[in-house]
Design a protein around this motif. Structure first.
Motif, PDB file in Angstrom:
ATOM      1  N   GLU A 190      -0.779  19.204  53.515  1.00  0.00           N
ATOM      2  CA  GLU A 190      -1.265  19.000  54.886  1.00  0.00           C
ATOM      3  C   GLU A 190      -0.177  19.296  55.906  1.00  0.00           C
ATOM      4  OE1 GLU A 190      -4.348  15.415  55.071  1.00  0.00           O
ATOM      5  OE2 GLU A 190      -2.520  14.854  54.000  1.00  0.00           O
ATOM      6  N   SER A 191       1.079  19.240  55.471  1.00  0.00           N
ATOM      7  CA  SER A 191       2.210  19.372  56.383  1.00  0.00           C
ATOM      8  C   SER A 191       2.743  20.798  56.464  1.00  0.00           C
ATOM      9  CB  SER A 191       3.340  18.430  55.941  1.00  0.00           C
ATOM     10  OG  SER A 191       2.867  17.098  55.868  1.00  0.00           O
ATOM     11  N   GLY A 192       2.008  21.766  55.895  1.00  0.00           N
ATOM     12  CA  GLY A 192       2.408  23.158  56.047  1.00  0.00           C
ATOM     13  C   GLY A 192       3.045  23.798  54.840  1.00  0.00           C
ATOM     14  N   LEU A 193       3.074  23.096  53.686  1.00  0.00           N
ATOM     15  CA  LEU A 193       3.608  23.674  52.462  1.00  0.00           C
ATOM     16  C   LEU A 193       2.482  23.705  51.416  1.00  0.00           C
ATOM     17  CD1 LEU A 193       7.123  21.966  52.233  1.00  0.00           C
ATOM     18  CD2 LEU A 193       6.633  24.329  52.884  1.00  0.00           C
ATOM     19  N   PRO A 194       1.609  24.703  51.464  1.00  0.00           N
ATOM     20  CA  PRO A 194       0.411  24.722  50.612  1.00  0.00           C
ATOM     21  C   PRO A 194       0.691  24.774  49.117  1.00  0.00           C
ATOM     22  CG  PRO A 194       0.716  26.839  51.719  1.00  0.00           C
ATOM     23  CD  PRO A 194       1.684  25.889  52.339  1.00  0.00           C
ATOM     24  N   GLU A 195       1.867  25.255  48.727  1.00  0.00           N
ATOM     25  CA  GLU A 195       2.186  25.376  47.303  1.00  0.00           C
ATOM     26  C   GLU A 195       3.050  24.223  46.792  1.00  0.00           C
ATOM     27  OE1 GLU A 195       0.782  27.745  45.506  1.00  0.00           O
ATOM     28  OE2 GLU A 195      -0.184  28.442  47.361  1.00  0.00           O
ATOM     29  N   PHE A 196       3.393  23.305  47.673  1.00  0.00           N
ATOM     30  CA  PHE A 196       4.312  22.234  47.282  1.00  0.00           C
ATOM     31  C   PHE A 196       3.518  21.008  46.836  1.00  0.00           C
ATOM     32  CE2 PHE A 196       7.407  18.787  47.959  1.00  0.00           C
ATOM     33  CZ  PHE A 196       8.484  19.295  47.258  1.00  0.00           C
ATOM     34  N   THR A 197       3.217  20.968  45.558  1.00  0.00           N
ATOM     35  CA  THR A 197       2.534  19.827  44.951  1.00  0.00           C
ATOM     36  C   THR A 197       3.305  19.437  43.698  1.00  0.00           C
ATOM     37  OG1 THR A 197       0.385  20.578  45.748  1.00  0.00           O
ATOM     38  CG2 THR A 197       0.390  18.955  43.981  1.00  0.00           C
ATOM     39  N   VAL A 198       3.829  18.229  43.689  1.00  0.00           N
ATOM     40  CA  VAL A 198       4.635  17.760  42.562  1.00  0.00           C
ATOM     41  C   VAL A 198       4.232  16.332  42.213  1.00  0.00           C
ATOM     42  CG1 VAL A 198       6.947  17.463  41.630  1.00  0.00           C
ATOM     43  CG2 VAL A 198       6.570  19.117  43.447  1.00  0.00           C
ATOM     44  N   ASP A 199       3.744  16.145  41.030  1.00  0.00           N
ATOM     45  CA  ASP A 199       3.459  14.814  40.518  1.00  0.00           C
ATOM     46  C   ASP A 199       4.421  14.500  39.385  1.00  0.00           C
ATOM     47  OD1 ASP A 199       1.312  14.266  42.183  1.00  0.00           O
ATOM     48  OD2 ASP A 199      -0.133  15.179  40.837  1.00  0.00           O
ATOM     49  N   TYR A 200       4.523  13.244  39.047  1.00  0.00           N
ATOM     50  CA  TYR A 200       5.239  12.880  37.832  1.00  0.00           C
ATOM     51  C   TYR A 200       4.281  12.119  36.930  1.00  0.00           C
ATOM     52  CZ  TYR A 200       5.720   8.129  39.758  1.00  0.00           C
ATOM     53  OH  TYR A 200       5.471   6.881  40.263  1.00  0.00           O
ATOM     54  N   TRP A 201       4.530  12.194  35.637  1.00  0.00           N
ATOM     55  CA  TRP A 201       3.690  11.471  34.693  1.00  0.00           C
ATOM     56  C   TRP A 201       4.536  10.658  33.730  1.00  0.00           C
ATOM     57  CZ3 TRP A 201       5.596  13.424  30.288  1.00  0.00           C
ATOM     58  CH2 TRP A 201       5.883  14.791  30.184  1.00  0.00           C
ATOM     59  N   LEU A 202       3.901   9.693  33.136  1.00  0.00           N
ATOM     60  CA  LEU A 202       4.456   8.965  32.002  1.00  0.00           C
ATOM     61  C   LEU A 202       3.517   9.250  30.836  1.00  0.00           C
ATOM     62  CD1 LEU A 202       5.289   5.455  33.561  1.00  0.00           C
ATOM     63  CD2 LEU A 202       6.725   7.489  33.461  1.00  0.00           C
ATOM     64  N   GLY A 203       4.073   9.681  29.726  1.00  0.00           N
ATOM     65  CA  GLY A 203       3.243  10.071  28.596  1.00  0.00           C
ATOM     66  C   GLY A 203       3.738   9.495  27.286  1.00  0.00           C
ATOM     67  N   ILE A 204       2.836   9.476  26.312  1.00  0.00           N
ATOM     68  CA  ILE A 204       3.129   8.930  24.994  1.00  0.00           C
ATOM     69  C   ILE A 204       3.314  10.072  23.995  1.00  0.00           C
ATOM     70  CG2 ILE A 204       2.378   7.339  23.183  1.00  0.00           C
ATOM     71  CD1 ILE A 204       2.745   5.974  25.855  1.00  0.00           C
ATOM     72  N   PHE A 205       4.354   9.951  23.173  1.00  0.00           N
ATOM     73  CA  PHE A 205       4.653  10.946  22.150  1.00  0.00           C
ATOM     74  C   PHE A 205       4.809  10.249  20.797  1.00  0.00           C
ATOM     75  CE2 PHE A 205       6.104  12.622  26.137  1.00  0.00           C
ATOM     76  CZ  PHE A 205       5.891  13.987  26.088  1.00  0.00           C
ATOM     77  N   ALA A 206       4.550  10.998  19.725  1.00  0.00           N
ATOM     78  CA  ALA A 206       4.797  10.552  18.354  1.00  0.00           C
ATOM     79  C   ALA A 206       5.663  11.596  17.671  1.00  0.00           C
ATOM     80  CB  ALA A 206       3.476  10.386  17.599  1.00  0.00           C
ATOM     81  N   PRO A 207       6.267  11.268  16.538  1.00  0.00           N
ATOM     82  CA  PRO A 207       6.997  12.300  15.797  1.00  0.00           C
ATOM     83  C   PRO A 207       6.062  13.428  15.389  1.00  0.00           C
ATOM     84  CG  PRO A 207       7.538  10.110  14.977  1.00  0.00           C
ATOM     85  CD  PRO A 207       6.380   9.939  15.910  1.00  0.00           C
ATOM     86  N   ALA A 208       6.571  14.635  15.377  1.00  0.00           N
ATOM     87  CA  ALA A 208       5.775  15.766  14.901  1.00  0.00           C
ATOM     88  C   ALA A 208       5.367  15.517  13.443  1.00  0.00           C
ATOM     89  CB  ALA A 208       6.593  17.047  15.005  1.00  0.00           C
ATOM     90  N   ARG A 209       4.284  16.143  13.058  1.00  0.00           N
ATOM     91  CA  ARG A 209       3.731  16.039  11.684  1.00  0.00           C
ATOM     92  C   ARG A 209       3.082  14.681  11.418  1.00  0.00           C
ATOM     93  NH1 ARG A 209       8.266  18.545  11.860  1.00  0.00           N
ATOM     94  NH2 ARG A 209       9.493  16.710  11.364  1.00  0.00           N
ATOM     95  N   THR A 210       2.890  13.879  12.460  1.00  0.00           N
ATOM     96  CA  THR A 210       2.070  12.676  12.301  1.00  0.00           C
ATOM     97  C   THR A 210       0.644  13.137  11.993  1.00  0.00           C
ATOM     98  OG1 THR A 210       3.435  11.402  13.846  1.00  0.00           O
ATOM     99  CG2 THR A 210       1.208  10.594  13.439  1.00  0.00           C
ATOM    100  N   PRO A 211      -0.011  12.584  10.979  1.00  0.00           N
ATOM    101  CA  PRO A 211      -1.364  13.035  10.614  1.00  0.00           C
ATOM    102  C   PRO A 211      -2.320  12.994  11.802  1.00  0.00           C
ATOM    103  CG  PRO A 211      -0.487  11.577   8.932  1.00  0.00           C
ATOM    104  CD  PRO A 211       0.490  11.526  10.081  1.00  0.00           C
ATOM    105  N   ASP A 212      -3.124  14.030  11.914  1.00  0.00           N
ATOM    106  CA  ASP A 212      -4.026  14.130  13.065  1.00  0.00           C
ATOM    107  C   ASP A 212      -4.968  12.941  13.216  1.00  0.00           C
ATOM    108  OD1 ASP A 212      -5.030  15.827  15.327  1.00  0.00           O
ATOM    109  OD2 ASP A 212      -6.890  15.636  14.174  1.00  0.00           O
ATOM    110  N   PRO A 213      -5.529  12.370  12.120  1.00  0.00           N
ATOM    111  CA  PRO A 213      -6.386  11.195  12.320  1.00  0.00           C
ATOM    112  C   PRO A 213      -5.656  10.034  12.977  1.00  0.00           C
ATOM    113  CG  PRO A 213      -6.732  12.118  10.136  1.00  0.00           C
ATOM    114  CD  PRO A 213      -5.549  12.819  10.710  1.00  0.00           C
ATOM    115  N   VAL A 214      -4.372   9.875  12.655  1.00  0.00           N
ATOM    116  CA  VAL A 214      -3.573   8.815  13.272  1.00  0.00           C
ATOM    117  C   VAL A 214      -3.278   9.159  14.728  1.00  0.00           C
ATOM    118  CG1 VAL A 214      -1.349   7.628  13.202  1.00  0.00           C
ATOM    119  CG2 VAL A 214      -2.574   8.103  11.071  1.00  0.00           C
ATOM    120  N   VAL A 215      -2.947  10.425  14.997  1.00  0.00           N
ATOM    121  CA  VAL A 215      -2.713  10.885  16.369  1.00  0.00           C
ATOM    122  C   VAL A 215      -3.923  10.590  17.237  1.00  0.00           C
ATOM    123  CG1 VAL A 215      -2.494  12.974  17.787  1.00  0.00           C
ATOM    124  CG2 VAL A 215      -1.003  12.658  15.818  1.00  0.00           C
ATOM    125  N   GLN A 216      -5.102  10.939  16.733  1.00  0.00           N
ATOM    126  CA  GLN A 216      -6.321  10.740  17.509  1.00  0.00           C
ATOM    127  C   GLN A 216      -6.626   9.252  17.697  1.00  0.00           C
ATOM    128  OE1 GLN A 216      -7.713  13.186  19.074  1.00  0.00           O
ATOM    129  NE2 GLN A 216      -6.667  14.871  18.033  1.00  0.00           N
TER     130      GLN A 216
END
Length: 330
Positions: A247-273
């Motif tokens: 709204e202030s004149g920078l149409p491409e300036f959009t920055v959010d931050y997130w907090l996300g959850i991760f598991a070790p790679a190769r965790t079985p998909d049923p457990v991931v889901q």
């Protein structure tokens, strides 16, 4: 005895099908039996930081959703790398999880010697919450909006100073991105944390800071700082009077931050889901959503597939900003 090709192919298919049945049954049993002991949620920062309230809020709901307690474990050090590596090297069984911030997507472009590879050693599970940053200035700066700040920067090249929690921090990178899109020169001043950077801004030692909305909101409402813009797609309910950067004149300036959850790679998909679904259920609870709103955060609860895409896209976009600004932590 010889077998014709058709009979042989049919026998092979039957054999493979029967061999696959125990595997599918094993995966199903794994998902049904998980978890059978407490889980741990590693936060790679010290207790009391901005990630802690979200970690403890979500972990508190897991007893009812998963049938087992989730213990929050702070493992700080090396700007988050120690806790992250701890989970990346943990057994891929779903019992060790990581709550990290958008910073995890910037680190591969800032550090060449990370002890883990993000997309190889970790499995994104869900984007838990998302929030906006707030561009704040000292009221003594002769700029009451973003256009005024940009005009001041162009009229006074090299005189604008902005602070952050340190080199390579989110505040540093967003400030660099802002300067790039606004076409101004701005010098970064690193501090030993977000608090000292805001203190320096209050003392007029620097001219602007990109801080989280919930942290700087009291200072803006008290008139000690001036809020010029929020960086998200929409205005923040905590500061509805402050416009977005778009709204202030920078149409491409959009920055959010997130907090996300991760598991070790190769965790079985049923457990991931299963874990991802439990976090989505927690984020849908009215009391959780109310608490998050008070922190200026929006619950997301994405699927593992969607969060993986988000992490990769953020890695790519921040790499461009970092390379253009020539920022490195090596």
């Amino acid at each position: 005895m010889r077998m014709n090709r058709r009979a042989f192919s049919r026998a092979m298919m039957l054999g493979l099908g029967s061999a696959a049945l125990p595997l599918a049954a094993t995966r199903g049993a794994l998902a049904q039996g998980f978890p059978d002991r407490p889980l741990r949620l590693v936060v790679p920062y010290p207790p009391g930081g901005s990630t802690d309230p979200v970690a403890r809020l979500l972990a508190s709901e897991m007893q009812a959703l998963l049938g087992q307690a989730m213990i929050v474990e702070n493992r700080s050090g090396a700007a988050g790398a120690i806790g992250t590596e701890n989970v990346a090297r943990a057994a891929p069984d779903g019992y060790s999880l990581l709550l990290h911030t958008t910073a995890i997507a910037t680190e591969p472009s800032l550090k060449s010697n990370l002890p883990y590879k993000l997309m190889t050693d970790l499995q994104p599970l869900t984007e838990a919450v998302r929030g906006s940053y707030l561009l704040v200035t000292n009221p003594r700066l002769p700029a009451t909006d973003v256009a005024g700040l940009i005009a001041y920067g162009r009229a006074n090249p090299g005189k604008l100073l902005y602070g952050s929690a340190g080199t390579g921090s989110s505040g540093h990178l967003i400030g660099a991105m802002f300067a790039q899109q606004a076409g101004i020169e701005a010098t970064h001043v690193p501090y030993r944390g977000g608090g000292p950077a805001v203190t320096a801004l209050l003392a007029n030692e620097i001219q602007f800071v990109f801080d989280t909305v919930q942290t700087s909101r009291p200072l803006v409402l008290d008139g000690q700082l001036r809020g010029l813009a929020v960086t998200g797609d929409e205005r923040s309910p905590l500061l509805p009077q402050v416009p977005t950067a778009r709204e202030s004149g920078l149409p491409e300036f959009t920055v959010d931050y997130w907090l996300g959850i991760f598991a070790p790679a190769r965790t079985p998909d049923p457990v991931v889901q299963r874990i991802a679904a439990a976090f989505r259920d927690a984020l849908a609870l009215p009391n959780v959503r109310e608490r998050l709103a008070g922190l200026g955060l929006t619950p997301v609860g994405s699927t593992p597939e969607a969060f993986t895409k988000t992490v990769q896209e953020d890695m790519d976009s921040w790499r461009t900003v970092i390379q253009r600004a020539k920022i490195t932590l090596d």
